[in-house]
Design a protein around this motif. Sequence first.
Motif, PDB file in Angstrom:
ATOM      1  N   GLN A   1      -4.754   6.940  -2.028  1.00 50.03           N
ATOM      2  CA  GLN A   1      -4.344   5.912  -1.078  1.00 50.03           C
ATOM      3  C   GLN A   1      -4.962   4.446  -1.346  1.00 50.03           C
ATOM      4  N   TRP A   2      -3.943   3.398  -1.665  1.00 54.27           N
ATOM      5  CA  TRP A   2      -4.273   2.254  -2.059  1.00 54.27           C
ATOM      6  C   TRP A   2      -3.750   1.231  -1.045  1.00 54.27           C
TER       7      TRP A   2
ATOM      8  N   ILE B   1       4.559   9.490  -1.439  1.00 55.37           N
ATOM      9  CA  ILE B   1       4.783  10.247  -0.360  1.00 55.37           C
ATOM     10  C   ILE B   1       4.873   9.360   0.894  1.00 55.37           C
ATOM     11  N   ARG B   2       3.989   8.114   0.916  1.00 53.46           N
ATOM     12  CA  ARG B   2       4.092   7.487   2.167  1.00 53.46           C
ATOM     13  C   ARG B   2       3.906   5.984   1.543  1.00 53.46           C
TER      14      ARG B   2
ATOM     15  N   GLY C   1       0.633  -1.271   0.004  1.00 58.24           N
ATOM     16  CA  GLY C   1      -0.050  -0.137  -0.056  1.00 58.24           C
ATOM     17  C   GLY C   1       0.820   1.373  -0.056  1.00 58.24           C
ATOM     18  N   GLN C   2       0.288   2.323  -0.581  1.00 56.56           N
ATOM     19  CA  GLN C   2       0.929   3.551  -0.695  1.00 56.56           C
ATOM     20  C   GLN C   2       0.024   4.628  -0.582  1.00 56.56           C
ATOM     21  N   THR C   3       0.576   5.903  -0.209  1.00 53.56           N
ATOM     22  CA  THR C   3      -0.298   7.148  -0.468  1.00 53.56           C
ATOM     23  C   THR C   3       0.682   7.774  -1.503  1.00 53.56           C
ATOM     24  N   VAL C   4      -0.055   8.341  -2.643  1.00 54.10           N
ATOM     25  CA  VAL C   4       0.513   8.884  -3.886  1.00 54.10           C
ATOM     26  C   VAL C   4      -0.038  10.183  -4.050  1.00 54.10           C
TER      27      VAL C   4
END
Length: 166
Positions: free
Chosen positions: A127-128, A161-162, A39-42
């Motif tokens: 976010q995914w 970014i995360r 997972g990530q925040t883009v």
Amino acid sequence: MTSQRTSVILSRVLLLVAILLYFSSGASWAESTQSLSKGQTVYVPIYSHIYSGDKEQPFYLAATLSIRNVDPNHQITITIVDYYDSTGDLLKKYLEKPVVLDPIASTRYVVKESDKTGGSGANFLVQWKSEKKVNPPLIESVMIGAQRQQGISFTSRGRVIRQEAE
């Protein structure tokens, strides 16, 4: 030189610049290696308008946020698609509930050309997540506009970014 000829030359120059930017950003992205993720925040830049000319005339654009699950074997879940303006204020939450993207599936979210609220520094936060480590999705924006016999289009890729903790 006539005004119409100047407009044609300017539109051709802008198109050439957009093409060069597209291919140069694509080459650097293709060269980088991406590791698997859960997972990530883009952050994804969106331009609801850009400026042209000495008087900084706004050139309004329609924008499409594209989210593509590039993993051939696993689904991902999109949990947040939020649209922010140039000052960082939240304008719109696009999701009421999470969206599941099957392997190699995609979805899109559109900001209309008539929506001028975002400004030239607008952006999305996406976010995914996934149950398993997967190939991260391709998240990018496509902007397009046409005014007075002049058109422009370009793309912008998201930046992580995360990273989701494992």
